[in-house]
Design a protein around this motif. Structure first.
Motif, mmCIF file in Angstrom:
data_model
loop_
_atom_site.group_PDB
_atom_site.id
_atom_site.type_symbol
_atom_site.label_atom_id
_atom_site.label_comp_id
_atom_site.label_asym_id
_atom_site.label_seq_id
_atom_site.Cartn_x
_atom_site.Cartn_y
_atom_site.Cartn_z
ATOM 1 N N PRO A 14 7.877 -1.563 -3.500
ATOM 2 C CA PRO A 14 7.750 -0.101 -3.409
ATOM 3 C C PRO A 14 6.546 0.485 -4.156
ATOM 4 N N SER A 15 5.705 -0.356 -4.738
ATOM 5 C CA SER A 15 4.539 0.155 -5.468
ATOM 6 C C SER A 15 3.625 0.937 -4.532
ATOM 7 N N ASN A 16 2.966 1.929 -5.088
ATOM 8 C CA ASN A 16 2.065 2.749 -4.280
ATOM 9 C C ASN A 16 0.662 2.741 -4.884
ATOM 10 N N CYS A 17 -0.330 2.577 -4.008
ATOM 11 C CA CYS A 17 -1.718 2.574 -4.473
ATOM 12 C C CYS A 17 -2.181 3.992 -4.792
ATOM 13 N N ALA A 18 -3.244 4.086 -5.588
ATOM 14 C CA ALA A 18 -3.806 5.382 -5.981
ATOM 15 C C ALA A 18 -4.257 6.193 -4.762
ATOM 16 N N GLU A 19 -4.890 5.519 -3.817
ATOM 17 C CA GLU A 19 -5.419 6.213 -2.637
ATOM 18 C C GLU A 19 -4.294 6.859 -1.841
ATOM 19 N N ARG A 20 -3.215 6.080 -1.644
ATOM 20 C CA ARG A 20 -2.093 6.637 -0.871
ATOM 21 C C ARG A 20 -1.391 7.749 -1.634
ATOM 22 N N THR A 21 -1.324 7.619 -2.953
ATOM 23 C CA THR A 21 -0.742 8.713 -3.740
ATOM 24 C C THR A 21 -1.518 10.003 -3.456
ATOM 25 N N ALA A 22 -2.851 9.911 -3.490
ATOM 26 C CA ALA A 22 -3.689 11.100 -3.254
ATOM 27 C C ALA A 22 -3.495 11.637 -1.835
ATOM 28 N N ILE A 23 -3.503 10.740 -0.857
ATOM 29 C CA ILE A 23 -3.370 11.182 0.547
ATOM 30 C C ILE A 23 -1.999 11.817 0.772
ATOM 31 N N PHE A 24 -0.957 11.176 0.257
ATOM 32 C CA PHE A 24 0.390 11.699 0.488
ATOM 33 C C PHE A 24 0.593 13.034 -0.232
ATOM 34 N N LYS A 25 -0.006 13.164 -1.404
ATOM 35 C CA LYS A 25 0.067 14.457 -2.089
ATOM 36 C C LYS A 25 -0.574 15.531 -1.208
ATOM 37 N N ALA A 26 -1.742 15.217 -0.672
ATOM 38 C CA ALA A 26 -2.474 16.205 0.138
ATOM 39 C C ALA A 26 -1.719 16.534 1.429
ATOM 40 N N LYS A 72 -2.454 19.512 3.963
ATOM 41 C CA LYS A 72 -3.864 19.172 4.188
ATOM 42 C C LYS A 72 -3.946 17.927 5.067
ATOM 43 N N LYS A 73 -4.788 18.010 6.081
ATOM 44 C CA LYS A 73 -4.943 16.840 6.953
ATOM 45 C C LYS A 73 -6.395 16.530 7.304
ATOM 46 N N ARG A 124 -6.498 1.535 3.813
ATOM 47 C CA ARG A 124 -7.491 1.773 4.876
ATOM 48 C C ARG A 124 -6.787 2.250 6.141
ATOM 49 N N GLN A 125 -5.663 1.610 6.446
ATOM 50 C CA GLN A 125 -4.909 2.005 7.649
ATOM 51 C C GLN A 125 -4.354 3.417 7.488
ATOM 52 N N VAL A 126 -3.858 3.737 6.310
ATOM 53 C CA VAL A 126 -3.315 5.091 6.071
ATOM 54 C C VAL A 126 -4.443 6.124 6.183
ATOM 55 N N LEU A 127 -5.615 5.790 5.618
ATOM 56 C CA LEU A 127 -6.764 6.704 5.743
ATOM 57 C C LEU A 127 -7.098 6.920 7.215
ATOM 58 N N SER A 128 -7.030 5.834 7.999
ATOM 59 C CA SER A 128 -7.440 5.938 9.409
ATOM 60 C C SER A 128 -6.485 6.810 10.221
ATOM 61 N N GLU A 129 -5.297 7.039 9.701
ATOM 62 C CA GLU A 129 -4.344 7.927 10.375
ATOM 63 C C GLU A 129 -4.859 9.378 10.370
ATOM 64 N N PHE A 130 -5.576 9.720 9.312
ATOM 65 C CA PHE A 130 -5.981 11.121 9.137
ATOM 66 C C PHE A 130 -7.489 11.353 9.209
ATOM 67 N N CYS A 131 -8.262 10.323 8.941
ATOM 68 C CA CYS A 131 -9.701 10.545 8.755
ATOM 69 C C CYS A 131 -10.529 10.064 9.934
ATOM 70 N N LEU A 169 -12.926 -0.405 8.128
ATOM 71 C CA LEU A 169 -11.824 -0.725 9.050
ATOM 72 C C LEU A 169 -12.281 -0.562 10.493
ATOM 73 N N PRO A 170 -13.102 -1.522 10.929
ATOM 74 C CA PRO A 170 -13.572 -1.439 12.327
ATOM 75 C C PRO A 170 -12.433 -1.788 13.291
ATOM 76 N N GLU A 171 -12.541 -1.310 14.497
ATOM 77 C CA GLU A 171 -11.532 -1.615 15.542
ATOM 78 C C GLU A 171 -10.119 -1.332 15.057
ATOM 79 N N SER A 172 -9.945 -0.176 14.425
ATOM 80 C CA SER A 172 -8.643 0.088 13.809
ATOM 81 C C SER A 172 -7.575 0.395 14.851
#
Ligand code: THU
Length: 199
Positions: free
Chosen positions: A118-130, A135-136, A162-169, A193-196
């Protein structure tokens, strides 16, 4: 020589383009400024910069209308998050700062768990907060990390982030990394993340 100085001037000259078309807001970005440009114009500019041997990251920064001051602010905020990292298992602290197109910045740190999974990375913490605050639309993320909170090497985002970022960015979303020597690496999401996968 002459070519070199033209090359150095190019990012400066190009930086005038989106700003002149943009609203009077001085702040970072209200939208991706180049969104107003047709795709052929963007491709033309990109090729132009590449032909003149300028860094691709320069034009991407310009297209995203993000300047050096904003990048420094993102790194500062990311670094500041290292102290909140909850990482009693790996002792590896990570901090992230995510810039939204409206100029707001969301920060995050890694948060570990005794069950590891269940650990969460810093990047996902920031994205999920936003995202959880409506914010999208995002421009860039700065990421730093290191053992016991001491930055050594660059800390690129893991595959899941990277995959989570690609959902929004978009493909030209910027990922900014920094090491202990203050060297900066910049990537687009497309580069990391090419060919995502998407639905
Ligand atoms: N970590 C991040 O926060 N971001 C990454 O992109 C890579 C890894 C965290 C997860 C874990 O808490 C620690 O770093 C060691 O893997």
């Amino acid at each position: 020589h002459q070519n070199k100085s033209q090359t150095q001037q190019l990012p400066f000259l190009l930086s005038k383009v989106p700003l002149s078309l943009h609203s009077s807001r001085q702040q970072v970005v209200a939208s991706n400024a180049f969104g107003a440009f047709p795709i052929w114009a963007r491709l033309f500019l990109r090729e132009f910069v590449l032909i003149y041997n300028s860094k691709e990251s320069d034009i991407i920064s310009i297209m995203n209308n993000i300047n050096e001051q904003t990048k420094s602010e993102l790194f500062e905020k990311a670094e500041n998050m290292l102290k909140f990292s909850y990482s009693p298992y790996s002792h590896f602290c990570v901090g992230a700062a995510l810039l939204c197109t409206d100029g707001t910045i969301y920060t995050g740190c890694n948060i570990e768990n005794a069950a590891y999974g269940p650990s969460n990375c810093a990047e996902r913490t920031a994205i999920f907060k936003a995202v959880s605050e409506g914010k999208k639309d995002f421009v860039a993320i700065a990421i730093v990390g290191g053992k016991e909170g001491i930055i050594e090497d660059f800390c690129p985002p893991c595959g899941v982030c990277r995959q989570v970022l690609s959902e929004f960015c978009k493909k030209d979303f910027l990922i900014l990394l920094k090491d202990k020597k203050n060297q900066v690496k910049e990537f687009t999401l497309e580069q990391l993340l090419p060919e995502s996968f998407s639905l």
